[in-house]
Scaffold this motif. Structure first.
Motif, PDB file in Angstrom:
ATOM      1  N   VAL A 248      15.747  10.451-144.462  1.00  0.00           N
ATOM      2  CA  VAL A 248      15.395  11.340-145.568  1.00  0.00           C
ATOM      3  C   VAL A 248      14.405  12.355-145.019  1.00  0.00           C
ATOM      4  CG1 VAL A 248      14.302  11.536-147.834  1.00  0.00           C
ATOM      5  CG2 VAL A 248      15.778   9.568-147.311  1.00  0.00           C
ATOM      6  N   ALA A 249      14.697  13.642-145.224  1.00  0.00           N
ATOM      7  CA  ALA A 249      13.811  14.722-144.798  1.00  0.00           C
ATOM      8  C   ALA A 249      13.207  15.372-146.040  1.00  0.00           C
ATOM      9  CB  ALA A 249      14.575  15.752-143.969  1.00  0.00           C
ATOM     10  N   ALA A 250      11.915  15.707-145.965  1.00  0.00           N
ATOM     11  CA  ALA A 250      11.225  16.213-147.151  1.00  0.00           C
ATOM     12  C   ALA A 250      10.079  17.127-146.745  1.00  0.00           C
ATOM     13  CB  ALA A 250      10.701  15.042-147.988  1.00  0.00           C
ATOM     14  N   HIS A 251       9.477  17.746-147.770  1.00  0.00           N
ATOM     15  CA  HIS A 251       8.255  18.547-147.668  1.00  0.00           C
ATOM     16  C   HIS A 251       8.499  19.925-147.042  1.00  0.00           C
ATOM     17  CE1 HIS A 251       6.285  15.028-149.080  1.00  0.00           C
ATOM     18  NE2 HIS A 251       6.385  14.339-147.946  1.00  0.00           N
ATOM     19  N   ASP A 252       7.426  20.706-147.008  1.00  0.00           N
ATOM     20  CA  ASP A 252       7.429  22.046-146.437  1.00  0.00           C
ATOM     21  C   ASP A 252       6.204  22.196-145.542  1.00  0.00           C
ATOM     22  OD1 ASP A 252       7.868  24.700-145.851  1.00  0.00           O
ATOM     23  OD2 ASP A 252       7.144  25.450-147.783  1.00  0.00           O
ATOM     24  N   PRO A 253       6.360  22.292-144.213  1.00  0.00           N
ATOM     25  CA  PRO A 253       7.626  22.311-143.491  1.00  0.00           C
ATOM     26  C   PRO A 253       8.342  20.956-143.552  1.00  0.00           C
ATOM     27  CG  PRO A 253       5.797  22.167-141.966  1.00  0.00           C
ATOM     28  CD  PRO A 253       5.187  22.394-143.317  1.00  0.00           C
ATOM     29  N   THR A 254       9.648  21.009-143.351  1.00  0.00           N
ATOM     30  CA  THR A 254      10.475  19.812-143.470  1.00  0.00           C
ATOM     31  C   THR A 254      10.171  18.831-142.338  1.00  0.00           C
ATOM     32  OG1 THR A 254      12.212  21.115-144.516  1.00  0.00           O
ATOM     33  CG2 THR A 254      12.845  18.975-143.621  1.00  0.00           C
ATOM     34  N   ILE A 255       9.902  17.573-142.717  1.00  0.00           N
ATOM     35  CA  ILE A 255       9.569  16.540-141.732  1.00  0.00           C
ATOM     36  C   ILE A 255      10.341  15.267-142.049  1.00  0.00           C
ATOM     37  CG2 ILE A 255       7.250  17.455-141.299  1.00  0.00           C
ATOM     38  CD1 ILE A 255       6.171  15.201-143.128  1.00  0.00           C
ATOM     39  N   PHE A 256      10.355  14.360-141.084  1.00  0.00           N
ATOM     40  CA  PHE A 256      10.895  13.016-141.296  1.00  0.00           C
ATOM     41  C   PHE A 256      10.067  12.311-142.364  1.00  0.00           C
ATOM     42  CE2 PHE A 256      10.459   8.478-140.376  1.00  0.00           C
ATOM     43  CZ  PHE A 256      11.772   8.065-140.354  1.00  0.00           C
ATOM     44  N   TYR A 257      10.758  11.742-143.371  1.00  0.00           N
ATOM     45  CA  TYR A 257      10.063  11.071-144.466  1.00  0.00           C
ATOM     46  C   TYR A 257      10.304   9.567-144.442  1.00  0.00           C
ATOM     47  CZ  TYR A 257       8.616   9.974-149.257  1.00  0.00           C
ATOM     48  OH  TYR A 257       7.999   9.427-150.351  1.00  0.00           O
ATOM     49  N   SER A 258      11.566   9.174-144.282  1.00  0.00           N
ATOM     50  CA  SER A 258      11.886   7.743-144.303  1.00  0.00           C
ATOM     51  C   SER A 258      13.316   7.541-143.819  1.00  0.00           C
ATOM     52  CB  SER A 258      11.735   7.172-145.721  1.00  0.00           C
ATOM     53  OG  SER A 258      12.737   7.713-146.585  1.00  0.00           O
ATOM     54  N   ILE A 259      13.717   6.280-143.777  1.00  0.00           N
ATOM     55  CA  ILE A 259      15.128   5.942-143.560  1.00  0.00           C
ATOM     56  C   ILE A 259      15.859   6.045-144.899  1.00  0.00           C
ATOM     57  CG2 ILE A 259      16.732   4.177-142.714  1.00  0.00           C
ATOM     58  CD1 ILE A 259      14.845   5.317-140.617  1.00  0.00           C
ATOM     59  N   ASN A 260      17.092   6.501-144.878  1.00  0.00           N
ATOM     60  CA  ASN A 260      17.882   6.652-146.107  1.00  0.00           C
ATOM     61  C   ASN A 260      18.508   5.303-146.492  1.00  0.00           C
ATOM     62  OD1 ASN A 260      19.008   7.910-148.288  1.00  0.00           O
ATOM     63  ND2 ASN A 260      20.526   9.070-147.127  1.00  0.00           N
ATOM     64  N   THR A 261      17.636   4.357-146.785  1.00  0.00           N
ATOM     65  CA  THR A 261      18.056   2.959-146.959  1.00  0.00           C
ATOM     66  C   THR A 261      19.050   2.774-148.094  1.00  0.00           C
ATOM     67  OG1 THR A 261      15.887   2.244-146.135  1.00  0.00           O
ATOM     68  CG2 THR A 261      17.215   0.621-147.306  1.00  0.00           C
ATOM     69  N   LYS A 262      18.819   3.401-149.231  1.00  0.00           N
ATOM     70  CA  LYS A 262      19.694   3.185-150.394  1.00  0.00           C
ATOM     71  C   LYS A 262      21.126   3.606-150.111  1.00  0.00           C
ATOM     72  CE  LYS A 262      16.213   3.337-154.045  1.00  0.00           C
ATOM     73  NZ  LYS A 262      15.777   3.994-155.305  1.00  0.00           N
ATOM     74  N   ILE A 263      21.301   4.751-149.463  1.00  0.00           N
ATOM     75  CA  ILE A 263      22.651   5.212-149.160  1.00  0.00           C
ATOM     76  C   ILE A 263      23.319   4.292-148.142  1.00  0.00           C
ATOM     77  CG2 ILE A 263      24.001   7.101-148.164  1.00  0.00           C
ATOM     78  CD1 ILE A 263      22.993   7.634-150.990  1.00  0.00           C
ATOM     79  N   LEU A 264      22.555   3.826-147.153  1.00  0.00           N
ATOM     80  CA  LEU A 264      23.116   2.904-146.171  1.00  0.00           C
ATOM     81  C   LEU A 264      23.544   1.595-146.830  1.00  0.00           C
ATOM     82  CD1 LEU A 264      20.565   3.537-143.293  1.00  0.00           C
ATOM     83  CD2 LEU A 264      22.972   4.199-143.297  1.00  0.00           C
ATOM     84  N   GLU A 265      22.694   1.075-147.720  1.00  0.00           N
ATOM     85  CA  GLU A 265      23.046  -0.153-148.438  1.00  0.00           C
ATOM     86  C   GLU A 265      24.258   0.070-149.329  1.00  0.00           C
ATOM     87  OE1 GLU A 265      18.597  -2.216-148.784  1.00  0.00           O
ATOM     88  OE2 GLU A 265      19.407  -1.048-150.460  1.00  0.00           O
ATOM     89  N   TYR A 266      24.295   1.201-150.000  1.00  0.00           N
ATOM     90  CA  TYR A 266      25.418   1.515-150.889  1.00  0.00           C
ATOM     91  C   TYR A 266      26.735   1.566-150.119  1.00  0.00           C
ATOM     92  CZ  TYR A 266      28.298   4.077-154.254  1.00  0.00           C
ATOM     93  OH  TYR A 266      29.308   4.466-155.109  1.00  0.00           O
ATOM     94  N   ASP A 267      26.670   2.025-148.879  1.00  0.00           N
ATOM     95  CA  ASP A 267      27.881   2.137-148.066  1.00  0.00           C
ATOM     96  C   ASP A 267      28.214   0.835-147.346  1.00  0.00           C
ATOM     97  OD1 ASP A 267      29.767   4.322-147.611  1.00  0.00           O
ATOM     98  OD2 ASP A 267      29.371   3.978-145.486  1.00  0.00           O
ATOM     99  N   GLY A 268      27.450  -0.227-147.613  1.00  0.00           N
ATOM    100  CA  GLY A 268      27.774  -1.536-147.063  1.00  0.00           C
ATOM    101  C   GLY A 268      27.260  -1.797-145.664  1.00  0.00           C
ATOM    102  N   ILE A 269      26.303  -1.003-145.199  1.00  0.00           N
ATOM    103  CA  ILE A 269      25.735  -1.234-143.870  1.00  0.00           C
ATOM    104  C   ILE A 269      24.853  -2.481-143.922  1.00  0.00           C
ATOM    105  CG2 ILE A 269      24.422  -0.226-141.973  1.00  0.00           C
ATOM    106  CD1 ILE A 269      27.025   1.251-142.730  1.00  0.00           C
TER     107      ILE A 269
END
Length: 255
Positions: free
Chosen positions: A179-200
């Protein structure tokens, strides 16, 4: 299935079960497959190549002429796969030079007011949010998400399963699974929910997180971080995706 109030150039090639609503415009040098729906006031311009099962909504323009000063009128295309949704007033621009086409894969959701510029490559299963702008020669990998009003500057890449929060703009690559966020854009976190949703698997997600801790928290060079990931993180296709993406980045990755 073609309204008499629509314009379809006699040379355009349409597949089976295509619906063309009133006031749609289909230019010469257009080829579209089966089961497509073209809504009122949508325009498929010269160079459109479209697969099956797509829906193009009102006011959208596919294969617009590039807004690129180097464009000299080459006969280029927008190549779109299957089962995409292209919402109202989205604009997809064709390639600028011969043999350099704009590419959109399968199963993407392109929301209203999006602009996809010349020579862009969109993978499969991506979401491009309302009003987002993808500049020329960018690449969006599979299942990536741009939320609303994101500006992706020229020649950048967005990795698979990554999400960019609304209003961000970035001029460096964003690696996969983050997950990328803020201004300037930086690393925010791992996109855990989407990975879990896709069955990873949870174990794989932990390995992804471990790789990014090394990359972003080890306070070392990129090359050293990549070597540590190879040595310390259990390898999988997902970790290999991180290694390959970061090692091939020409612009560098976001901080």
């Amino acid at each position: 299935m073609i309204s008499p109030l629509a314009y379809v150039d006699p040379s355009a090639k349409l597949g089976n079960n295509v619906t063309v609503h009133p006031f749609a415009y289909i230019d010469k040098n257009v080829v579209i497959g089966d089961d497509n729906v073209i809504m009122p006031y949508a325009s498929l311009m010269s160079g459109t190549r479209m697969g099956n099962g797509n829906t193009v909504y009102q006011g959208a323009v596919v294969s617009a002429v590039p807004q690129d000063f180097s464009f000299k009128g080459d006969d280029t295309c927008v190549i779109i796969g299957n089962n995409n949704v292209i919402r109202e007033n989205a604009v997809i621009t064709r390639g600028s030079h011969k043999d350099h086409d704009t590419m959109v894969g399968n199963g993407n959701f392109i929301m209203q007011g999006v602009r996809i510029s010349h020579d862009v490559e969109i993978g499969n299963g991506c979401i491009i949010g309302n009003g987002s702008q993808i500049s020329g020669n960018c690449k969006v990998f599979d299942k990536a998400i741009l939320t609303s009003n994101v500006l992706m500057q020229g020649n950048t890449r967005l990795g698979s399963y990554s999400l960019v929060q609304g209003g961000c703009r970035f001029a460096k690559d964003i690696p996969p699974f983050v997950v990328a966020a803020h201004d300037p854009t930086i690393f925010y976190s791992i996109n855990t929910k989407i990975l879990e949703y896709d069955g990873i698997q949870e174990t794989v997600i932990k390995h992804i997180a471990q790789a990014y801790r090394i990359l972003y928290k080890a306070n070392t060079s990129r090359d050293d971080a990549l070597q540590r990931i190879k040595e310390q993180v259990p390898q999988s296709e997902f970790v290999e995706m991180i290694l390959d993406f970061v090692s091939t980045s020409k612009l560098g990755i976001i901080s």
